[in-house]
Design a protein around this motif. Sequence first.
Motif, PDB file in Angstrom:
ATOM      1  N   ALA A 198       0.922  -1.263  -0.022  1.00 56.15           N
ATOM      2  CA  ALA A 198       0.003   0.160  -0.025  1.00 56.15           C
ATOM      3  C   ALA A 198       1.056   1.290   0.063  1.00 56.15           C
ATOM      4  CB  ALA A 198      -0.839  -0.061   1.112  1.00 56.15           C
ATOM      5  N   CYS A 199       0.626   2.075  -1.066  1.00 52.94           N
ATOM      6  CA  CYS A 199       1.367   3.474  -1.090  1.00 52.94           C
ATOM      7  C   CYS A 199       0.605   4.497  -0.738  1.00 52.94           C
ATOM      8  CB  CYS A 199       2.069   3.757  -2.409  1.00 52.94           C
ATOM      9  SG  CYS A 199       3.431   2.144  -2.948  1.00 52.94           S
ATOM     10  N   ILE A 200       0.507   5.147   0.284  1.00 52.23           N
ATOM     11  CA  ILE A 200      -0.544   6.130   0.837  1.00 52.23           C
ATOM     12  C   ILE A 200       0.148   7.344   0.652  1.00 52.23           C
ATOM     13  CG2 ILE A 200      -1.987   6.725   2.528  1.00 52.23           C
ATOM     14  CD1 ILE A 200      -1.541   3.761   3.614  1.00 52.23           C
ATOM     15  N   LEU A 201      -0.423   8.323  -0.201  1.00 51.70           N
ATOM     16  CA  LEU A 201       0.274   9.557  -0.420  1.00 51.70           C
ATOM     17  C   LEU A 201      -0.576  10.533   0.284  1.00 51.70           C
ATOM     18  CD1 LEU A 201       2.597  10.795  -2.196  1.00 51.70           C
ATOM     19  CD2 LEU A 201       1.089  11.149  -4.161  1.00 51.70           C
ATOM     20  N   LEU A 237       6.511   9.201  -8.839  1.00 50.60           N
ATOM     21  CA  LEU A 237       6.481  10.273  -9.648  1.00 50.60           C
ATOM     22  C   LEU A 237       5.206  10.935  -9.582  1.00 50.60           C
ATOM     23  CD1 LEU A 237       7.500   7.765 -12.632  1.00 50.60           C
ATOM     24  CD2 LEU A 237       8.847   9.525 -11.627  1.00 50.60           C
ATOM     25  N   LYS A 238       4.366  10.327  -9.046  1.00 48.17           N
ATOM     26  CA  LYS A 238       2.866  10.959  -8.847  1.00 48.17           C
ATOM     27  C   LYS A 238       3.324  12.092  -7.767  1.00 48.17           C
ATOM     28  CE  LYS A 238      -0.860   8.887  -8.646  1.00 48.17           C
ATOM     29  NZ  LYS A 238      -1.978   8.089  -8.382  1.00 48.17           N
ATOM     30  N   ALA A 239       3.842  11.993  -6.590  1.00 53.23           N
ATOM     31  CA  ALA A 239       4.437  12.924  -5.512  1.00 53.23           C
ATOM     32  C   ALA A 239       5.196  13.928  -6.364  1.00 53.23           C
ATOM     33  CB  ALA A 239       5.041  12.028  -4.734  1.00 53.23           C
ATOM     34  N   PHE A 240       6.143  13.761  -7.216  1.00 56.08           N
ATOM     35  CA  PHE A 240       7.017  14.668  -7.610  1.00 56.08           C
ATOM     36  C   PHE A 240       6.354  15.680  -8.677  1.00 56.08           C
ATOM     37  CE2 PHE A 240      10.552  11.308  -7.769  1.00 56.08           C
ATOM     38  CZ  PHE A 240      10.860  11.732  -6.407  1.00 56.08           C
ATOM     39  N   ALA A 241       5.324  15.157  -9.311  1.00 57.01           N
ATOM     40  CA  ALA A 241       4.321  15.840 -10.302  1.00 57.01           C
ATOM     41  C   ALA A 241       3.612  17.383  -9.315  1.00 57.01           C
ATOM     42  CB  ALA A 241       3.188  15.213 -10.849  1.00 57.01           C
ATOM     43  N   ASP A 242       3.628  16.983  -8.043  1.00 56.02           N
ATOM     44  CA  ASP A 242       3.005  18.317  -7.234  1.00 56.02           C
ATOM     45  C   ASP A 242       4.146  19.234  -7.013  1.00 56.02           C
ATOM     46  OD1 ASP A 242       0.669  17.152  -7.358  1.00 56.02           O
ATOM     47  OD2 ASP A 242       0.900  16.181  -5.571  1.00 56.02           O
ATOM     48  N   GLN A 243       5.492  19.231  -7.500  1.00 54.93           N
ATOM     49  CA  GLN A 243       6.712  19.882  -7.332  1.00 54.93           C
ATOM     50  C   GLN A 243       6.817  20.429  -5.778  1.00 54.93           C
ATOM     51  OE1 GLN A 243       9.057  21.515  -9.832  1.00 54.93           O
ATOM     52  NE2 GLN A 243       8.342  19.374 -10.469  1.00 54.93           N
ATOM     53  N   PRO A 244       6.705  19.054  -4.663  1.00 58.92           N
ATOM     54  CA  PRO A 244       6.826  19.709  -3.389  1.00 58.92           C
ATOM     55  C   PRO A 244       8.553  20.011  -3.048  1.00 58.92           C
ATOM     56  CG  PRO A 244       6.973  17.184  -3.599  1.00 58.92           C
ATOM     57  CD  PRO A 244       6.615  17.715  -4.980  1.00 58.92           C
ATOM     58  N   ASP A 245       8.607  20.523  -1.871  1.00 58.56           N
ATOM     59  CA  ASP A 245       9.949  20.655  -1.622  1.00 58.56           C
ATOM     60  C   ASP A 245      10.707  19.412  -1.113  1.00 58.56           C
ATOM     61  OD1 ASP A 245       9.910  23.271  -1.935  1.00 58.56           O
ATOM     62  OD2 ASP A 245      10.151  23.818   0.122  1.00 58.56           O
ATOM     63  N   LEU A 279      15.454  -2.628  -3.142  1.00 58.92           N
ATOM     64  CA  LEU A 279      15.797  -1.408  -2.488  1.00 58.92           C
ATOM     65  C   LEU A 279      16.381  -0.499  -3.506  1.00 58.92           C
ATOM     66  CD1 LEU A 279      16.907  -2.908   1.051  1.00 58.92           C
ATOM     67  CD2 LEU A 279      14.917  -1.851   0.757  1.00 58.92           C
ATOM     68  N   THR A 280      17.063  -0.823  -4.455  1.00 55.03           N
ATOM     69  CA  THR A 280      17.304   0.077  -5.423  1.00 55.03           C
ATOM     70  C   THR A 280      16.400   0.898  -5.921  1.00 55.03           C
ATOM     71  OG1 THR A 280      17.308  -1.616  -7.204  1.00 55.03           O
ATOM     72  CG2 THR A 280      19.377  -1.498  -5.936  1.00 55.03           C
ATOM     73  N   ALA A 281      15.181   0.713  -5.836  1.00 52.09           N
ATOM     74  CA  ALA A 281      14.128   1.675  -6.071  1.00 52.09           C
ATOM     75  C   ALA A 281      14.446   3.211  -5.412  1.00 52.09           C
ATOM     76  CB  ALA A 281      12.804   0.924  -5.880  1.00 52.09           C
ATOM     77  N   PHE A 282      14.793   2.963  -4.188  1.00 49.98           N
ATOM     78  CA  PHE A 282      14.819   4.409  -3.540  1.00 49.98           C
ATOM     79  C   PHE A 282      15.823   5.026  -3.971  1.00 49.98           C
ATOM     80  CE2 PHE A 282      12.932   1.526  -0.138  1.00 49.98           C
ATOM     81  CZ  PHE A 282      11.761   2.153   0.096  1.00 49.98           C
ATOM     82  N   PRO A 283      17.189   4.729  -4.414  1.00 49.68           N
ATOM     83  CA  PRO A 283      17.932   5.542  -5.117  1.00 49.68           C
ATOM     84  C   PRO A 283      17.698   6.201  -6.350  1.00 49.68           C
ATOM     85  CG  PRO A 283      19.167   3.716  -4.047  1.00 49.68           C
ATOM     86  CD  PRO A 283      17.861   3.345  -3.917  1.00 49.68           C
ATOM     87  N   ALA A 284      16.779   5.331  -6.971  1.00 46.89           N
ATOM     88  CA  ALA A 284      16.319   5.687  -8.243  1.00 46.89           C
ATOM     89  C   ALA A 284      15.001   6.920  -8.122  1.00 46.89           C
ATOM     90  CB  ALA A 284      15.333   4.420  -9.180  1.00 46.89           C
ATOM     91  N   LEU A 285      14.298   6.645  -6.903  1.00 43.50           N
ATOM     92  CA  LEU A 285      13.491   7.847  -6.833  1.00 43.50           C
ATOM     93  C   LEU A 285      14.484   8.986  -6.311  1.00 43.50           C
ATOM     94  CD1 LEU A 285      10.648   6.333  -4.632  1.00 43.50           C
ATOM     95  CD2 LEU A 285      10.455   7.082  -6.952  1.00 43.50           C
ATOM     96  N   VAL A 286      15.518   8.957  -5.493  1.00 42.96           N
ATOM     97  CA  VAL A 286      16.309  10.224  -5.102  1.00 42.96           C
ATOM     98  C   VAL A 286      16.735  10.711  -6.387  1.00 42.96           C
ATOM     99  CG1 VAL A 286      18.449  10.691  -4.097  1.00 42.96           C
ATOM    100  CG2 VAL A 286      16.784   9.208  -2.871  1.00 42.96           C
TER     101      VAL A 286
END
Length: 244
Positions: free
Chosen positions: A5-8, A36-44, A61-68
Amino acid sequence: MTTLACILEREFPICHLRLRGTLSLATVPQLRATGLKAFADQPDLVLIDVSGLEVEDDVTLTAFPALVHQGSADNVSVMLYGVRPALAVQLDRIVVARQVPTFETREQALAAHARWPAPTRAQIDLAPDRDATALARDLVDRCCERWGVRHVADDAALVVTELVANAVQHARTGSTVVVTLRERYLHVAVRDRSSRRPRRITADNELESGRGLLIVDGVATSWGVIDTVGGKVVWATLRLRRGR
């Protein structure tokens, strides 16, 4: 079958992403899509709660460096918190901890982020009166001049005028305008204290208000609405390139 579950939870200018379940090869795409949906909102900052996460295979866990990495391209910071000892060992084992800021608690993550250099930002609080749009345009003009992005000033002024006018005419509350310069975009956000969402004009409601959103839709690179506690944020981004 494993589930995740990914709760945004959007609390501009921070997005909270809470992960519950198992991170596996089958659920990694779900994590990436939500990120990517979170990045679309351009948060800090995208703050990821991993306190309820189980990991089926270290390689996921390499998914996290990819998000960074993706967040860095969009000038958005990414942090993990709620890292339990077992997960910390897994992160360290494949050197993820060196690429992703990790913290035991949310408070530690927020304190660390507060010490980082912030994106160039300016804001103004406005009353719901006829002077609001002029004050918002003046802020945008001064920011574009100061930040060396004068070529988007006219479009940005048009966008902020429509967003603030919407807050004055329909939300009928005070508003806060935030203008942020990012690596590739100028981000304009207007927070008000009404939960009433703006509506695009259509053939069926062409006599109703909403023409301003057609202007925003045509001028901005992207725009959207984030529900917040006690109101909403209507935001728009303009790409920092000459010519349209």
